[in-house]
Design an enzyme around this catalytic site. Structure first.
Site, PDB file in Angstrom:
ATOM      1  N   ASN A 262      -2.344   4.716   6.082  1.00 52.60           N
ATOM      2  CA  ASN A 262      -1.360   3.716   5.669  1.00 52.60           C
ATOM      3  C   ASN A 262      -0.039   3.904   6.393  1.00 52.60           C
ATOM      4  OD1 ASN A 262      -2.827   2.118   3.900  1.00 52.60           O
ATOM      5  ND2 ASN A 262      -2.414   3.426   2.142  1.00 52.60           N
TER       6      ASN A 262
ATOM      7  N   ASP B  19      -6.191  -1.340   3.819  1.00 50.37           N
ATOM      8  CA  ASP B  19      -7.080  -2.230   3.069  1.00 50.37           C
ATOM      9  C   ASP B  19      -8.374  -2.469   3.833  1.00 50.37           C
ATOM     10  OD1 ASP B  19      -5.168  -2.384   1.112  1.00 50.37           O
ATOM     11  OD2 ASP B  19      -4.421  -4.360   1.712  1.00 50.37           O
TER      12      ASP B  19
ATOM     13  N   GLU C 135      -7.717   5.084  -3.193  1.00 49.88           N
ATOM     14  CA  GLU C 135      -8.735   5.345  -2.175  1.00 49.88           C
ATOM     15  C   GLU C 135      -9.913   6.122  -2.756  1.00 49.88           C
ATOM     16  OE1 GLU C 135      -5.891   8.871  -1.869  1.00 49.88           O
ATOM     17  OE2 GLU C 135      -5.818   6.741  -2.389  1.00 49.88           O
TER      18      GLU C 135
END
Length: 375
Positions: free
Chosen positions: A256, A265, A291
């Site tokens: 991220n 995503d 996650e």
């Protein structure tokens, strides 16, 4: 519709039509009874042989219709109920019987009404009017023929009877038209209601899917998974085991931070796709949060469960998220087994401890914490 459902619907329809036919036969029985009374009291100016011949015609005609219903050949017609033919036969027989009466014709006109009432709820308005016209022509023609042959003893009474019959037939025709329009409106409302119900069911299914599915990955969400796992655990038999695993994507925060949340995503969606490809029908995978994912393999053995988790880990390490370049994708898995009488929260805790061990020993691996020593 399946063949069995079609056969059941056909039997139900035939049963309904036979019941309606029974009502018609009962009406004929009443008419024959009234005719017998008229014959006994000398209102029928015919010999006994002609009276018996008329009754034989009634019986034979009804046996023909009964044969059509019992053989199923009535289903070959556009109207399987054969309502119009039955009404027309009844009207012809009624007119023949009236030709044998003298002073008793007036009271017997009610039989025209009874015969036509049989078709009020089944015949279309045009067909009903056609049958009513046949009834009027038959009775009026009978009186005209007798007047021409100078056999009409009371012409003024005959005119009155024809007028009364014409009014009754006109009223019945209007009533049949009204009933037909009411049935059409009710059918349209029923179809509209059915359409609304189907739409509502579809919306309810969508709401259920939204309530049980993770929007991003399309997998089950945590709440729905816990419901499934609890149900599977409650039905677990002695000697059988379910595999339970917690899965965590390694270094997901770094993905991220480096590539952005949209890329993160995409990685989550990639795992969901890989998991659905690797697992068998009946296996359950869900997004547990962030996650982290959770996996349930019903009715499995330790060796098979480990092999399945390893296959999933290796497949994800080779995956390539669409549209982004992420190196060294990996995941860690903590495994345990569910047995009869086990507690789901405790089993999830064991899987979490095994996951912590897998991460502590280097990530990108599977670790197990079995419930029993012999596993």
């Amino acid at each position: 519709m399946s063949k069995s459902a079609q056969a059941l619907a056909s039997r139900t329809l035939q049963s309904l039509m036979l019941k309606r036919f029974g009502m018609a036969v009962f009406t004929y029985f009443l008419a024959m009874a009234l005719g017998t009374v008229a014959f006994i009291y000398n209102h029928l100016e015919i010999p006994l042989s002609n009276f018996l011949l008329l009754n034989a015609g009634v019986v034979i005609s009804q046996l023909v219709f009964l044969g059509l219903f019992l053989s199923g050949r009535n289903l070959l017609f556009q109207d399987p109920s054969l309502t119009e033919p039955q009404v027309l036969v009844g009207l012809v027989l009624q007119t023949l019987s009236l030709s044998m009466l003298d002073d008793a014709r007036g009271p017997m006109l009610i039989m025209y009404v009874l015969i036509l009432m049989f078709g009020v709820f089944q015949l279309r308005p045009k067909v009903f009017v056609r049958c009513a016209i046949v009834a009027f022509i038959g009775f009026a023609g009978l009186n005209i023929v007798e007047a021409y042959n100078l056999k009409l003893s009371r012409p003024e009474l005959a005119v009155l009877e024809v007028c009364v019959l014409s009014v009754a037939l006109a009223w019945l025709s209007l009533f049949a038209s009204y009933v037909h329009s009411m049935r059409q409106r009710m059918r349209q409302r029923r179809f509209a209601l059915q359409a609304h119900q189907d739409t509502l069911r579809g919306m309810m299914r969508q709401l259920e899917d939204l309530a049980s599915t993770d929007e991003l990955t399309g997998l089950f969400n945590r709440r729905h998974f816990l419901n499934i796992a609890s149900r599977e655990l409650s039905s677990l038999r002695r000697g059988h085991k379910h595999g339970l695993a917690l899965i965590d994507l390694d270094h997901f925060k770094r993905i991220n931070d480096i590539h952005g949340h949209a890329s993160g995503d995409r990685v989550l969606q990639t795992f969901a796709s890989v998991a659905q490809t690797c697992l068998r029908d009946g296996d359950v995978v869900a997004r547990y949060g962030g996650e982290e994912f959770v996996l349930l393999l019903p009715d499995t053995e330790p060796d098979h469960f480990v092999a399945c988790c390893e296959r999933l880990r290796e497949a994800f390490s080779r995956a390539e998220p669409l549209g982004i370049k992420v190196d060294n994708l990996s995941l860690s898995i903590g495994m345990t087994l569910l047995e009869m009488g086990d507690d789901l929260d405790e089993a999830l805790h064991r899987a979490d401890q095994a996951l912590y061990q897998a991460k502590r020993t280097g990530r990108n691996r599977c670790a197990a914490a079995w419930a029993s020593a012999d596993a």
